[in-house]
Design a protein around this motif. Structure first.
Motif, short mmCIF file in Angstrom:
data_model
loop_
_atom_site.label_atom_id
_atom_site.label_comp_id
_atom_site.label_asym_id
_atom_site.label_seq_id
_atom_site.Cartn_x
_atom_site.Cartn_y
_atom_site.Cartn_z
N ASP A 1 0.86 -1.19 0.00
CA ASP A 1 0.00 0.00 0.00
C ASP A 1 0.89 1.23 0.00
O ASP A 1 1.76 1.36 0.86
CB ASP A 1 -0.89 -0.02 1.25
CG ASP A 1 -1.97 1.03 1.24
OD1 ASP A 1 -1.66 2.20 0.91
OD2 ASP A 1 -3.12 0.70 1.56
N PRO A 2 0.70 2.15 -0.95
CA PRO A 2 1.56 3.34 -1.02
C PRO A 2 1.45 4.24 0.22
O PRO A 2 2.34 5.05 0.47
CB PRO A 2 1.07 4.08 -2.26
CG PRO A 2 -0.27 3.51 -2.57
CD PRO A 2 -0.30 2.12 -2.01
N ARG A 3 0.38 4.06 1.01
CA ARG A 3 0.23 4.88 2.23
C ARG A 3 1.16 4.42 3.35
O ARG A 3 1.35 5.12 4.33
CB ARG A 3 -1.22 4.83 2.72
CG ARG A 3 -2.20 5.45 1.73
CD ARG A 3 -3.62 5.24 2.18
NE ARG A 3 -3.97 3.81 2.15
CZ ARG A 3 -5.15 3.33 2.54
NH1 ARG A 3 -6.08 4.14 3.00
NH2 ARG A 3 -5.39 2.04 2.47
N ILE A 4 1.74 3.23 3.18
CA ILE A 4 2.64 2.71 4.21
C ILE A 4 4.05 3.16 3.88
O ILE A 4 4.63 2.75 2.88
CB ILE A 4 2.56 1.17 4.30
CG1 ILE A 4 1.15 0.76 4.71
CG2 ILE A 4 3.60 0.64 5.28
CD1 ILE A 4 0.90 -0.72 4.69
N GLU B 1 2.93 13.81 9.79
CA GLU B 1 2.11 13.98 8.58
C GLU B 1 1.79 12.65 7.88
O GLU B 1 0.88 12.59 7.07
CB GLU B 1 2.81 14.95 7.59
CG GLU B 1 4.12 14.46 6.99
CD GLU B 1 5.35 14.66 7.88
OE1 GLU B 1 6.46 14.38 7.40
OE2 GLU B 1 5.21 15.08 9.05
N LEU B 2 2.50 11.58 8.21
CA LEU B 2 2.25 10.27 7.58
C LEU B 2 1.37 9.37 8.44
O LEU B 2 0.87 8.35 7.97
CB LEU B 2 3.58 9.56 7.30
CG LEU B 2 4.56 10.29 6.39
CD1 LEU B 2 5.85 9.50 6.24
CD2 LEU B 2 3.93 10.53 5.03
N ARG B 3 1.17 9.74 9.72
CA ARG B 3 0.50 8.86 10.67
C ARG B 3 -0.91 8.46 10.23
O ARG B 3 -1.26 7.29 10.21
CB ARG B 3 0.45 9.48 12.06
CG ARG B 3 -0.21 8.58 13.11
CD ARG B 3 -0.25 9.18 14.49
NE ARG B 3 1.09 9.42 14.99
CZ ARG B 3 1.59 10.62 15.24
NH1 ARG B 3 0.84 11.70 15.04
NH2 ARG B 3 2.81 10.77 15.68
N ASP B 4 -1.76 9.44 9.88
CA ASP B 4 -3.15 9.14 9.55
C ASP B 4 -3.28 8.19 8.36
O ASP B 4 -4.06 7.24 8.39
CB ASP B 4 -3.95 10.43 9.29
CG ASP B 4 -4.13 11.24 10.57
OD1 ASP B 4 -3.90 10.69 11.68
OD2 ASP B 4 -4.48 12.43 10.46
N ASN B 5 -2.49 8.44 7.31
CA ASN B 5 -2.53 7.57 6.14
C ASN B 5 -2.05 6.16 6.46
O ASN B 5 -2.64 5.18 6.02
CB ASN B 5 -1.69 8.14 4.99
CG ASN B 5 -2.44 9.21 4.23
OD1 ASN B 5 -3.66 9.30 4.27
ND2 ASN B 5 -1.70 10.05 3.53
N LEU B 6 -0.98 6.07 7.23
CA LEU B 6 -0.44 4.76 7.60
C LEU B 6 -1.46 3.98 8.42
O LEU B 6 -1.72 2.80 8.16
CB LEU B 6 0.87 4.90 8.38
CG LEU B 6 1.49 3.57 8.81
CD1 LEU B 6 2.34 3.01 7.68
CD2 LEU B 6 2.31 3.73 10.05
#
Length: 122
Positions: free
Chosen positions: A29-32, A60-65
């Protein structure tokens, strides 16, 4: 310490290793991304739920991950079932662990304070 506690601790450690491995090697998953880790896993006494605490260094990456992990819960649980020898694979819950990020923030603040002290001295 009761035998049940030792068993859940062992199971939690194994789940922590396996889930980390599955996320890093099987999920595409590109969000990881970014700097993250499974800091700890807590398994309920009845072994039905495993709460995985995930620390993400970049705010800034926490929510997507976390969203990516949440949507992959079923896949991760099935992969756990294949990789582990347990009668019942617990339901996986992901929780953001902000302790490390908070520690980094405090270290940064302390560093800035000490720089300020150095420039104040005559």
């Amino acid at each position: 310490e009761t035998v049940g506690d030792e068993r859940t601790d062992r199971l939690a450690e194994e789940i922590q290793r396996e889930v980390d491995d599955i996320i890093r090697h099987e999920l595409h998953d590109p969000r990881i991304g970014g700097t993250y880790s499974i800091t700890r896993v807590e398994v309920t006494r009845d072994l039905r739920y495993a709460k995985c605490y995930v620390s993400v260094l970049e705010d800034e990456l926490r929510d997507n991950l976390m969203a990516a992990l949440d949507s992959a819960r079923g896949y991760i649980r099935r992969a756990l079932g294949k990789n582990m020898r347990v009668r019942y694979v617990p339901e996986i819950l992901f929780v953001a662990d902000r302790n490390i990020a908070y520690g980094v923030h405090i270290a940064k603040v302390l560093s800035e304070i000490s720089k300020g002290d150095a420039t104040d001295d005559p």
